[in-house]
Design an enzyme around this catalytic site. Structure first.
Site, PDB file in Angstrom:
ATOM      1  N   LYS A 127       0.835  -1.199   0.000  1.00 49.61           N
ATOM      2  CA  LYS A 127       0.000   0.000   0.000  1.00 49.61           C
ATOM      3  C   LYS A 127       0.876   1.258   0.000  1.00 49.61           C
ATOM      4  CE  LYS A 127      -3.518  -2.842   0.883  1.00 49.61           C
ATOM      5  NZ  LYS A 127      -2.930  -4.174   1.102  1.00 49.61           N
ATOM      6  N   LYS A 162      -7.959   1.290   4.300  1.00 51.00           N
ATOM      7  CA  LYS A 162      -7.560  -0.116   4.343  1.00 51.00           C
ATOM      8  C   LYS A 162      -6.293  -0.280   5.163  1.00 51.00           C
ATOM      9  CE  LYS A 162      -6.008   0.585  -0.451  1.00 51.00           C
ATOM     10  NZ  LYS A 162      -6.138   0.090  -1.841  1.00 51.00           N
ATOM     11  N   ARG A 213      -6.000  -5.608 -12.613  1.00 53.27           N
ATOM     12  CA  ARG A 213      -4.730  -6.224 -12.236  1.00 53.27           C
ATOM     13  C   ARG A 213      -3.833  -6.292 -13.470  1.00 53.27           C
ATOM     14  NH1 ARG A 213      -2.610  -9.447  -8.391  1.00 53.27           N
ATOM     15  NH2 ARG A 213      -3.281  -7.649  -7.140  1.00 53.27           N
ATOM     16  N   ARG A 228     -11.418  -6.660 -12.225  1.00 45.87           N
ATOM     17  CA  ARG A 228     -12.276  -7.332 -11.244  1.00 45.87           C
ATOM     18  C   ARG A 228     -13.412  -6.386 -10.881  1.00 45.87           C
ATOM     19  NH1 ARG A 228      -6.886  -8.127  -7.951  1.00 45.87           N
ATOM     20  NH2 ARG A 228      -6.793  -6.008  -8.771  1.00 45.87           N
ATOM     21  N   ARG A 236     -15.541  -3.422  -3.260  1.00 46.61           N
ATOM     22  CA  ARG A 236     -14.215  -4.040  -3.334  1.00 46.61           C
ATOM     23  C   ARG A 236     -14.072  -4.866  -4.608  1.00 46.61           C
ATOM     24  NH1 ARG A 236     -14.378  -7.290   2.122  1.00 46.61           N
ATOM     25  NH2 ARG A 236     -16.453  -7.656   1.244  1.00 46.61           N
ATOM     26  N   ASP A 276      -2.393  -2.754  -9.076  1.00 45.51           N
ATOM     27  CA  ASP A 276      -3.831  -2.554  -9.172  1.00 45.51           C
ATOM     28  C   ASP A 276      -4.090  -1.142  -9.663  1.00 45.51           C
ATOM     29  OD1 ASP A 276      -4.215  -5.100  -8.187  1.00 45.51           O
ATOM     30  OD2 ASP A 276      -4.484  -4.444  -6.116  1.00 45.51           O
ATOM     31  N   GLU A 284      -2.287   0.052  -5.712  1.00 44.39           N
ATOM     32  CA  GLU A 284      -1.417  -0.847  -4.962  1.00 44.39           C
ATOM     33  C   GLU A 284      -0.322  -1.382  -5.870  1.00 44.39           C
ATOM     34  OE1 GLU A 284      -3.230  -3.980  -2.699  1.00 44.39           O
ATOM     35  OE2 GLU A 284      -4.822  -2.687  -1.920  1.00 44.39           O
ATOM     36  N   ASN A 286       1.736  -4.844  -5.720  1.00 43.29           N
ATOM     37  CA  ASN A 286       1.774  -6.120  -5.013  1.00 43.29           C
ATOM     38  C   ASN A 286       3.063  -6.865  -5.316  1.00 43.29           C
ATOM     39  OD1 ASN A 286      -1.154  -6.363  -3.871  1.00 43.29           O
ATOM     40  ND2 ASN A 286      -1.382  -5.640  -5.973  1.00 43.29           N
TER      41      ASN A 286
END
Length: 322
Positions: A127, A162, A213, A228, A236, A276, A284, A286
């Site tokens: 994050k 978050k 993604r 997504r 979410r 993301d 984000e 990841n």
């Protein structure tokens, strides 16, 4: 030529979803390309007298939804005998995760290529590290101050909050100015002001374009990704909480974001990364156990595991992986 050996640090292999799991896809492709494949759980890592050791669980990976692996042997061995270790333990990113990266750093010193680099995993909180690229991101605030978070909400009107160490949509909250639950949500997620969290401006594109993604290998993006789309009233975009997936081709803005972050990923040794993106904004980065390659391959036939190992082989042969 000696046998190429790889191992994956991961959650228990029997607990994985063979239809979707990225680690299994990478292991299966490694096996096809002639690698000897093993895995380790966190409790299988040891540091003895300065030497990194692992209880290597050698397996045969099967492309079968009912029986996806077959044990071959288990032995405590120096990690230095391996060529590559994939660190793919799922968050939470806690002190135990940090301890594992120290052991893997000793393996790196002994000549093993750890993907992603142990120091990168420690440095690049999924994050917080977005803050190094503010030009790519929505307005955001990292804080544990409830008054500061309330002020940020007043500025933005709608925000998402978050925790910094979880995954899969866990403990993500949408807040709108005037929400009567604001105070209690902020108290809970910050543990009454004792834990840093991330707050980001709410991006309405989540409802139409979804949470995209994008996969990068050695700083270069795969040209297709998955979006997504949240289900119902859920905000979410995580498949783990019921979002649906659709394929997409990267936009000019997506490619621009990848160009912005790619050099820093390579510099830090973050070889396999999933970012993301919602609308025009990266939310984000990841680095612990990025997922989504099976879904992207399903939509576009991109063969990401093959590309991954081909790139690994190229860098090993040029001995410039570190």
């Amino acid at each position: 030529m000696k046998n190429k050996k790889m191992a994956v640090v991961m959650d228990p292999i029997q607990s994985l979803n063979p239809k979707k799991d990225t680690s299994l896809a990478l292991m299966l492709e490694a096996q096809k390309q002639g690698w000897e494949v093993s895995y380790l759980e966190m409790g299988d890592l040891f540091l003895k007298n300065g030497e990194a050791l692992g209880l290597l669980r050698r397996v045969e990976i099967l492309d079968d939804l009912k029986e996806w692996f077959r044990p071959i042997s288990t032995a405590l061995e120096p990690l230095s005998q391996l060529d590559v270790i994939l660190m793919r333990k799922d968050p939470p990113f806690d002190i135990e995760y940090v301890m594992a990266t120290y052991i893997l750093e000793k393996a790196e010193e002994a000549g093993v290529w750890v993907i992603n680099k142990a120091s990168a995993i420690r440095d690049m909180n999924e994050k917080l590290f977005t803050a190094w690229f503010p030009q790519c991101c929505p307005p955001s605030l990292i804080s544990r101050s409830i008054p500061a978070l309330r002020e940020f909400l007043a500025e933005q009107g709608k925000i998402v909050v978050k925790p910094t160490h979880k995954m899969g949509g866990q403990s993500i909250f949408f807040l709108a100015q005037g929400d009567p639950n604001t105070q209690v949500i902020l108290e809970e997620i910050t543990h009454r002001g004792s834990t840093f969290i991330m707050a980001q401006a709410y991006i309405p594109d989540i409802k139409t374009g979804g949470d995209k993604r994008i996969i990068l290998i050695d700083g270069e993006p795969i040209p297709y990704g998955i979006a997504r789309i949240p289900s119902g009233d859920d905000h979410r975009g995580n498949l783990a909480v019921g979002a649906s997936a659709k394929g997409f081709e990267l936009t000019e803005r997506d490619l621009w974001i990848c160009n912005q972050i790619g050099p820093k990923l390579r510099e830090k040794g973050a070889f396999f990364v999933g970012i993301d993106v919602i609308g025009d904004y990266m939310t984000e980065i990841n680095v612990t156990s990025p997922t989504g390659i099976r879904e992207i391959d399903h939509f576009f036939g991109t063969e990401i595991p093959r590309k991954f190992w081909e790139k690994v082989d190229q860098k090993l042969q040029s001995s410039g992986h570190a």
